[in-house]
Structure formats: structure tokens, C-alpha cells
Design a protein around this motif. Sequence first.
Motif, PDB file in Angstrom:
ATOM      1  N   TRP A 113       1.172  -1.093  -0.129  1.00  0.00           N
ATOM      2  CA  TRP A 113       0.084   0.179  -0.790  1.00  0.00           C
ATOM      3  C   TRP A 113       1.111   2.063  -0.531  1.00  0.00           C
ATOM      4  O   TRP A 113       0.000   2.278  -0.464  1.00  0.00           O
ATOM      5  CB  TRP A 113      -0.677  -0.157   1.839  1.00  0.00           C
ATOM      6  CG  TRP A 113      -2.387  -1.043   1.012  1.00  0.00           C
ATOM      7  CD1 TRP A 113      -2.258  -2.002   0.237  1.00  0.00           C
ATOM      8  CD2 TRP A 113      -2.684  -1.786   2.356  1.00  0.00           C
ATOM      9  NE1 TRP A 113      -3.317  -2.194   0.568  1.00  0.00           N
ATOM     10  CE2 TRP A 113      -3.393  -2.618   1.544  1.00  0.00           C
ATOM     11  CE3 TRP A 113      -2.660  -1.754   3.753  1.00  0.00           C
ATOM     12  CZ2 TRP A 113      -4.273  -3.426   2.245  1.00  0.00           C
ATOM     13  CZ3 TRP A 113      -3.272  -2.194   4.189  1.00  0.00           C
ATOM     14  CH2 TRP A 113      -4.044  -3.403   4.210  1.00  0.00           C
ATOM     15  N   VAL A 114       1.859   1.016   0.453  1.00  0.00           N
ATOM     16  CA  VAL A 114       2.686   2.304   0.449  1.00  0.00           C
ATOM     17  C   VAL A 114       4.224   2.029   0.128  1.00  0.00           C
ATOM     18  O   VAL A 114       4.433   2.394  -1.511  1.00  0.00           O
ATOM     19  CB  VAL A 114       3.189   2.432   1.846  1.00  0.00           C
ATOM     20  CG1 VAL A 114       4.479   3.372   1.762  1.00  0.00           C
ATOM     21  CG2 VAL A 114       2.171   2.942   2.430  1.00  0.00           C
ATOM     22  N   ASP A 115       5.284   1.870  -0.317  1.00  0.00           N
ATOM     23  CA  ASP A 115       6.474   0.668  -0.654  1.00  0.00           C
ATOM     24  C   ASP A 115       5.673  -0.144  -1.813  1.00  0.00           C
ATOM     25  O   ASP A 115       4.986  -1.146  -1.475  1.00  0.00           O
ATOM     26  CB  ASP A 115       7.533  -0.048  -0.062  1.00  0.00           C
ATOM     27  CG  ASP A 115       7.238   0.942   0.882  1.00  0.00           C
ATOM     28  OD1 ASP A 115       7.829   2.116   0.634  1.00  0.00           O
ATOM     29  OD2 ASP A 115       8.484   0.318   2.292  1.00  0.00           O
ATOM     30  N   GLU A 116       6.130  -0.541  -3.275  1.00  0.00           N
ATOM     31  CA  GLU A 116       5.635  -1.642  -3.854  1.00  0.00           C
ATOM     32  C   GLU A 116       6.635  -2.937  -3.949  1.00  0.00           C
ATOM     33  O   GLU A 116       7.641  -2.238  -3.279  1.00  0.00           O
ATOM     34  CB  GLU A 116       6.368  -0.826  -5.496  1.00  0.00           C
ATOM     35  CG  GLU A 116       6.434   0.624  -5.836  1.00  0.00           C
ATOM     36  CD  GLU A 116       6.225   0.994  -7.575  1.00  0.00           C
ATOM     37  OE1 GLU A 116       6.882   0.018  -8.471  1.00  0.00           O
ATOM     38  OE2 GLU A 116       6.078   2.036  -8.030  1.00  0.00           O
ATOM     39  N   LEU A 117       6.043  -3.622  -4.107  1.00  0.00           N
ATOM     40  CA  LEU A 117       5.919  -4.698  -4.104  1.00  0.00           C
ATOM     41  C   LEU A 117       7.365  -5.687  -4.696  1.00  0.00           C
ATOM     42  O   LEU A 117       6.493  -5.042  -6.009  1.00  0.00           O
ATOM     43  CB  LEU A 117       5.488  -6.157  -4.018  1.00  0.00           C
ATOM     44  CG  LEU A 117       3.914  -5.594  -2.450  1.00  0.00           C
ATOM     45  CD1 LEU A 117       3.256  -6.720  -2.441  1.00  0.00           C
ATOM     46  CD2 LEU A 117       5.454  -5.689  -1.038  1.00  0.00           C
ATOM     47  N   PRO A 118       7.370  -6.542  -5.194  1.00  0.00           N
ATOM     48  CA  PRO A 118       8.174  -6.696  -6.230  1.00  0.00           C
ATOM     49  C   PRO A 118       7.248  -7.857  -7.403  1.00  0.00           C
ATOM     50  O   PRO A 118       6.375  -8.120  -7.029  1.00  0.00           O
ATOM     51  CB  PRO A 118       9.051  -8.130  -5.829  1.00  0.00           C
ATOM     52  CG  PRO A 118       9.354  -7.532  -4.192  1.00  0.00           C
ATOM     53  CD  PRO A 118       8.493  -7.124  -4.263  1.00  0.00           C
ATOM     54  N   LEU A 119       7.055  -7.727  -8.585  1.00  0.00           N
ATOM     55  CA  LEU A 119       6.891  -7.880  -9.787  1.00  0.00           C
ATOM     56  C   LEU A 119       6.054  -9.427  -9.668  1.00  0.00           C
ATOM     57  O   LEU A 119       6.965 -10.616  -8.988  1.00  0.00           O
ATOM     58  CB  LEU A 119       7.426  -8.141 -11.036  1.00  0.00           C
ATOM     59  CG  LEU A 119       6.652  -8.108 -12.066  1.00  0.00           C
ATOM     60  CD1 LEU A 119       5.808  -7.159 -11.885  1.00  0.00           C
ATOM     61  CD2 LEU A 119       6.862  -7.980 -13.944  1.00  0.00           C
ATOM     62  N   GLY A 120       4.710  -9.599  -9.420  1.00  0.00           N
ATOM     63  CA  GLY A 120       4.391 -10.880  -9.227  1.00  0.00           C
ATOM     64  C   GLY A 120       3.661 -10.978  -7.463  1.00  0.00           C
ATOM     65  O   GLY A 120       2.445 -11.732  -7.643  1.00  0.00           O
ATOM     66  N   ASP A 121       4.089 -10.563  -6.852  1.00  0.00           N
ATOM     67  CA  ASP A 121       3.314 -10.520  -5.073  1.00  0.00           C
ATOM     68  C   ASP A 121       2.869 -10.099  -4.897  1.00  0.00           C
ATOM     69  O   ASP A 121       2.620  -8.425  -5.494  1.00  0.00           O
ATOM     70  CB  ASP A 121       4.746 -10.162  -4.449  1.00  0.00           C
ATOM     71  CG  ASP A 121       6.534 -11.097  -4.902  1.00  0.00           C
ATOM     72  OD1 ASP A 121       6.134 -12.010  -4.967  1.00  0.00           O
ATOM     73  OD2 ASP A 121       7.312 -10.780  -4.340  1.00  0.00           O
ATOM     74  N   SER A 122       2.119 -10.889  -4.705  1.00  0.00           N
ATOM     75  CA  SER A 122       0.156  -9.457  -3.803  1.00  0.00           C
ATOM     76  C   SER A 122       0.340  -9.042  -2.192  1.00  0.00           C
ATOM     77  O   SER A 122      -0.204  -8.211  -2.237  1.00  0.00           O
ATOM     78  CB  SER A 122      -1.474 -10.394  -4.014  1.00  0.00           C
ATOM     79  OG  SER A 122      -0.884 -11.424  -3.464  1.00  0.00           O
ATOM     80  N   PHE A 123       1.351  -9.944  -1.847  1.00  0.00           N
ATOM     81  CA  PHE A 123       1.917  -9.726  -0.458  1.00  0.00           C
ATOM     82  C   PHE A 123       3.129  -9.967  -0.003  1.00  0.00           C
ATOM     83  O   PHE A 123       3.057 -11.392  -0.586  1.00  0.00           O
ATOM     84  CB  PHE A 123       0.533  -9.597   0.777  1.00  0.00           C
ATOM     85  CG  PHE A 123       0.678 -10.748   1.444  1.00  0.00           C
ATOM     86  CD1 PHE A 123       1.308 -11.388   2.345  1.00  0.00           C
ATOM     87  CD2 PHE A 123       0.094 -12.399   0.085  1.00  0.00           C
ATOM     88  CE1 PHE A 123       1.122 -12.705   2.811  1.00  0.00           C
ATOM     89  CE2 PHE A 123       0.024 -13.216   0.648  1.00  0.00           C
ATOM     90  CZ  PHE A 123       0.398 -13.473   2.499  1.00  0.00           C
ATOM     91  N   LYS A 124       3.677  -9.711   0.639  1.00  0.00           N
ATOM     92  CA  LYS A 124       4.351 -10.369   1.290  1.00  0.00           C
ATOM     93  C   LYS A 124       4.399 -10.304   3.132  1.00  0.00           C
ATOM     94  O   LYS A 124       4.153  -9.141   3.433  1.00  0.00           O
ATOM     95  CB  LYS A 124       6.241  -9.934   0.419  1.00  0.00           C
ATOM     96  CG  LYS A 124       6.700  -8.486   1.563  1.00  0.00           C
ATOM     97  CD  LYS A 124       7.796  -7.622   1.347  1.00  0.00           C
ATOM     98  CE  LYS A 124       7.955  -6.624   2.093  1.00  0.00           C
ATOM     99  NZ  LYS A 124      10.046  -6.166   1.490  1.00  0.00           N
TER     100      LYS A 124
END
Length: 777
Positions: free
Chosen positions: A729-740
Motif C-alpha cells: 500500500w506504500v512501498d512497491e512489492l516485487p513484480l508478481g507478489d500480491s503481498f509479502k
Amino acid sequence: MKAIQCSILFLLIGCPALFAQSVEGNIDNLPVKEYTLTLKEEMVNKAGTEVKGMTVNGTIPGPTLEFTEGEYAVIYVKNEMSVETSVHWHGILLPNFYDGVPYLTTPPIKPGTTFKYEFAIKQNGTYWYHSHTMLQEQSGVFGSIVIHPKEESFEYDKDLVLILSDWTNEKPMNVLRNLKRGNEWYQMKKGTSTPLNQVVARGAFGAQLDFWRQRMEGADIADIYYPAFLVNGKEIAEYPEFQPGEKVRLRIINGAASSQFWMTFGGQAPTMVSADGKDIVPVKRSKTFIAIAEAYDFIITIPENGKIELRSMAQDGSGNSLAYIGNGEILPAEILPRPDKIQMMQEMAKMKMKMGAHALKFQPGKDERFEMKEEYGMQMDDMKGMEVNGKMKMDHSNMKNDKMANDMKMDSTMTHMDHSKMENSDMKMDNKESNTMEGMDMFSEYNYDYLKSPEKTTYAKGTPVNEILLNLTGNMNRYIWSMNGVPLSETDKIKIKGNQVTRITLNNLTMMHHPMHLHGHFFRVINKNGEYSPLKHTVNVPPMEEITIEFYGDEYGDWFFHCHILYHMMGGMARVMSYDTPRDNRMEAYPVSKLIKETDLWYSWGMVDVASHMTGGTFMTSNIRNQFTLSAEYGWNENLEAEFTYERYLHDYLRVFGGVNVENEGANSLDEINTTAIAGVRYLTPYLFNLDVRMDSKLRPQISLSRAITIFPRTVLFGVYEYQADFGWVDELPLGDSFKKEVVWSAGIEYLLSRNFSIIGSYDNRFGAGGGLSARF
């Protein structure tokens, strides 16, 4: 004109300033008796250790002050200590200004100054004096008072004053600080803890679960470890000067700070003749419970060939003091068994008590005392087997249901009960032969039915009655004590009206006994003797039971009412009873807020762990509602996290918090430090799990659970589980990840070497396994 107005006012409600001055100055022909008490800080040797104490005229306890009824007392108290002090004349009826509660009734005695107390002696009996400043009584500022009557009621030859006390080699404020942090060390030290292995071995795991469910570790009796219990300042006191055939009046006072005692006598049963300075109908008693601040007089006859042993065992069985009166072979006193705390837990679980009433309410100003009484304690529909041959084996001290009490039409002297109403009452009965409820016998000995006044103590019929309910409440985890869920620092005075009876129901919703003392008054303790119920100045209220007291309002000013366990009083279990009269003008420079703030002080403590795989530390400072916490941990793989939070307690179990978290992004790198703001709630769940739910400034939710359990004596198992999610919601996640996600957990074991040091071993999923040393300060 002002004097005339005050005279008129005095006729209506009393004018304390003029009245006090007239009493002090109008000695008339009363014989004056003077004493000087000098208070010093000195090194004393108790329990085999030399520590700094506070002495009165060079001794602990201080000297006995003797008077005769009708004299005029003048007592000079010289403070040669480095701190301010005070002296309260416990049980003495005297002008409000000289009662000795600093900032409430009497100015504090500053270092290097002398204060003059003066008052007419209007009573007789056995009493005592002690400091009312912070915890000074624990350090040694106390002594006895004997007031002889104009005419003796009983025949005896000599007096012997025995003042019981407890002794700690720690600074009392450090003791309270240790209690505030929820440390179990004192129970471990004196062998009264109930670790899980002992609970399981006794088949009491179900009872333990019931206590945990109600956020309680287990049954408790006494809080503090004492290396010695004393009688007249000694662990063993000898009095060989008494001769065979002499009748000796033993004047026994419990001057302990935090210990109640079971007293047992060797030889023939002594005759109890007085309670709290008031004559009673004589009764033989070889075994008597004496609560803190109570006084009991016994008459004994010295045997022809032998000395009587008086054994005073601490209530939890952790120690005793001994006194020997006479000469020759010892006539041994009964040795009582140590209370069985695990059995207490089992019995209370069978009784289906609902425990854990709040010591700190969400809305302290809201009147919820009756709802609290109804919700907690022993429920009436759980009472079975209490009717035998159509008669109730029950008294007012066990009433937990107002509707039932009303249906029974119970009068103020407890002498009549309308059995015709029982079919429609809330109380469900069966016809079992047992005459007591299962488990009820564990507190059955804690009553005052053996005390009977030789004269009627009732008040004139038609006198207005003001009913007050005070639920006694406490939180052992944070060591907060209160009434109706409100500590002294969050409440107003209780208004007392003159020319009416004030009837107080003391309903104990805690696992601790509470000896409640009202300054400047004697009250009726309602018991089975009805109109002849005894008069006392201190009353012990057993766990999960209630006692009713009442007194006629004929005083002026403000009077302190509090639990006489000093650490409970300092924890907030106190009130000011006020006749709502003008304050003495001599107290203008001494705001009562200073006294009230003493129950809401800040206490600080910390802990450092140094192990082979990581190091960490926590520092915390807290008062009743507020807490600041600084914590940090560093793994040897260069994983760092630190956090600073402020939290506000909404009630005992729930607090909101906010703060700052600092941590590096990955192991083996301190170059990328990430700082976020955090906010959330912390909650103590049933079964004593600490729940932390938060959100940081990167909108990453996190939840964690932690728990510690004492599994063996001095051995604690602990664990923490933490789960954090990042939805990008603030930092972009790695491509293809919906959450970590990030999961952190650790588990370990701790063995307590002392109050301050432990050996620890643990496994952390970030740092691996290791062991080391934990230090508390």
C-alpha cells in the motif's frame, strides 16, 4: 463578626479550626504527660544483616508510651532524618489536626524540625503509633501505646506488650517497584509459588486453566519475601522475669507492614479480653488470627514449672516469630500447617467463582459498584447444600445477592431472617446433609463471631442511615489496588454526614485479605452477636467475602480510610472520608493533592539479556495509567531492531500505544535502517497471553502473541510469535507478489538465580540458538 459566623457554623456542622484550638488549649485540670520521640536513620542488624533502618529513640520498635485515661498527652516528635516524616496515633480518638496523615490532616515533619502533638486521653486500651509517610513504617517507625483505665475491668498483675512485625533487608520502595513489574521472585524465594509441574502432579491443571482464563496466575496469600518476622524487634523474645502464679495481660499488636499472623499459645488456653482497645466478653482462645494493625489483649497465668510459647506464624506459612513467657520447660504452641495454595485453587474452581474484577476501570467516574458486585464473586445459584433442618448456615458476610438480602428482610443487627420468602428468592437449595458449601471451609476461620461487646453497640432507632458499597479490587500483574475499580488518585472524597449512621459494605473481589482501617473512629463490625457486635478500628475482609461495618458520624474534618497492607495503600486502595467541613487553616500550605499523588508515582525498571547469539534490553517507566517503553535487540548476524512507545491504559487489560520503530532491512547489513511510526493496541487476553496488534506508517499490519509460564520452581518457559504483512500500500512489492510476510518467533527457558540475575537459553528464527545471562535492575 467572623467569630460569630464561625460559632453559628460550628453549631450546625462544626468549625474545626476553633474547635481544635479550644481542645488543645483547654487542658483545665488534666494532668499532663510528656514524651519526646526522636526519629533517626541508623544502621540496624536484623535477620543477620546490617542495613539502614529508621529508629525511634534508637530502637525498633520505638518505646511504649503509657498513659492513664483522663491525662493530657503532649508528644514532641523530632525528625533527625534526611527525609520528611509523620506519626499517626492508630486507634486514638483525637482532634483531626493531630491525626498524623501528612498533607491531609497534619503538616509533614520536615528534616531537622520538631512537631508537637497534643490531645486529651479519652479512652483506654492497647494501641500503637507509626509513620504515615510513604513506606517508613516498614523501615522501623512504629511503637506501642498503653492507656490504663481509671478503673480496671479485669484482674491481672502485670502487663507485657508484644508488637509483631516483618522485616526486609531491601529498601521498601524497591520492594514496591519489584511488585509493580509483576515479578514472581518473592513467591519463588519463600517457596510459596505454584509452578506448573506441582499443579499437574496434584491433578489441579483444570483449576489452573480456570485461573488463567480469568487472567490470574493462581491463589495468592502474601506478596513479599521477608527474611525475618519479629516480636518486639527479635525473632525469639524471652521474658523470664514473670513468676509462677502471676496473671499477665499480654497486649499484642500487629505492627507489620504486609504480614498477617496466626497466633497459637502453649499451655492452657489464654483468655482474650480486649480487641482493638475495646473490652469484649472474655473468651478462651488458643489460636487467633491477627490482621495487620489489629490489637488483642489476653490474660495468661504463668505456670508453676514452665514457660508459655507464643508462636506467630505468617499467614502463608513462610516464617514465624517466637515469644517465651516464664521459666522452665517450654509449653509448646501448636504448629500450624502451611496453607495449601493448590488446594485453594481447586476449591475455588469448584465454587465457579468469577474473579478478576477491574482494579482500573475504563470510566472511573461512572458508578458501576452494584453491577461489579453482581458480576464478580460467588454467584448465589452456585450455592448448594447450605440448608440443614430448615436452617440457614449463613451470615451477612457471605451475601452476594442484593435481591436475596432484601427478600429475607435482613435488619441492621442481622438477628432475623424471613424463611417464608426463600422459595421465591434467587438462592437455589437442595437438601444435602452437608452444612457447608463445597470449598467454603477454606475461609471459614476468618470471621469475628467470637468477639462480643459486653454492652449493646446499636444506635438509636430512627437514626438516618447512609449505605455505602465498596468493592475491594486489585490487579496483581501491575500491582494496582483500588475500591470499586477506582484507585485513590482517580476518585473524589466520600461524603460523611454528621448525626447519621454510615453503613459500609466491604465486598472483597480479590484473592488477598485486606485489613481496612478508618482513622478517628470506631465502627461496629456486624457479626452473629447482633446488638452486641464489637467495636473496632480495623477489620480484616477475607478473599471473596464481604463484611458490613457502621459508625455514627460525630466528628469533623477529613479522615483516611485504607487497607493497612502498606503496599496496597500505596497502590491506591484508600479513600478520604469527609464530613465536608472547612479545612483547618493551618493546612493551607499543605495541599492534599500531595498525598493523593503518592499513590500514582512513576516506577522504573529494566532488563538486559546477553547471550551467545544475541543481546537485548528493555527499559520501562510506568504509573497507573501511563507507560513509556524502550526496547532493543541486536543479533550477532547484524540484525537490529529498536522501539520506543508510549501507551495509555484504558483499563487493566487494554491499552493503546504509539511510537517509533527502527530496524534494518536485512541480516548482515546495518547500512539500510528503516524508521516507521507505529500505533496499535495491546491486550492481556484470557489465559494470560499478551496480544499486540499494530499498524505502521507503511500501512503494514502486524500481530504478535507472547506468554511466559513457570514450569518448575525458579524455571520459566517463554515464547513470542510475530506476524507482519505488507500489501504494498506504500512501498512497491516485487513484480508478481500480491503481498509479502515476515514471521519472527522465539522460544526459550530461564532459570532464576536471584531477583536480579537469571541463566537463559533460547532459539530465535533470525539469530539461531544460544544461551547467556539475563540481568534485571
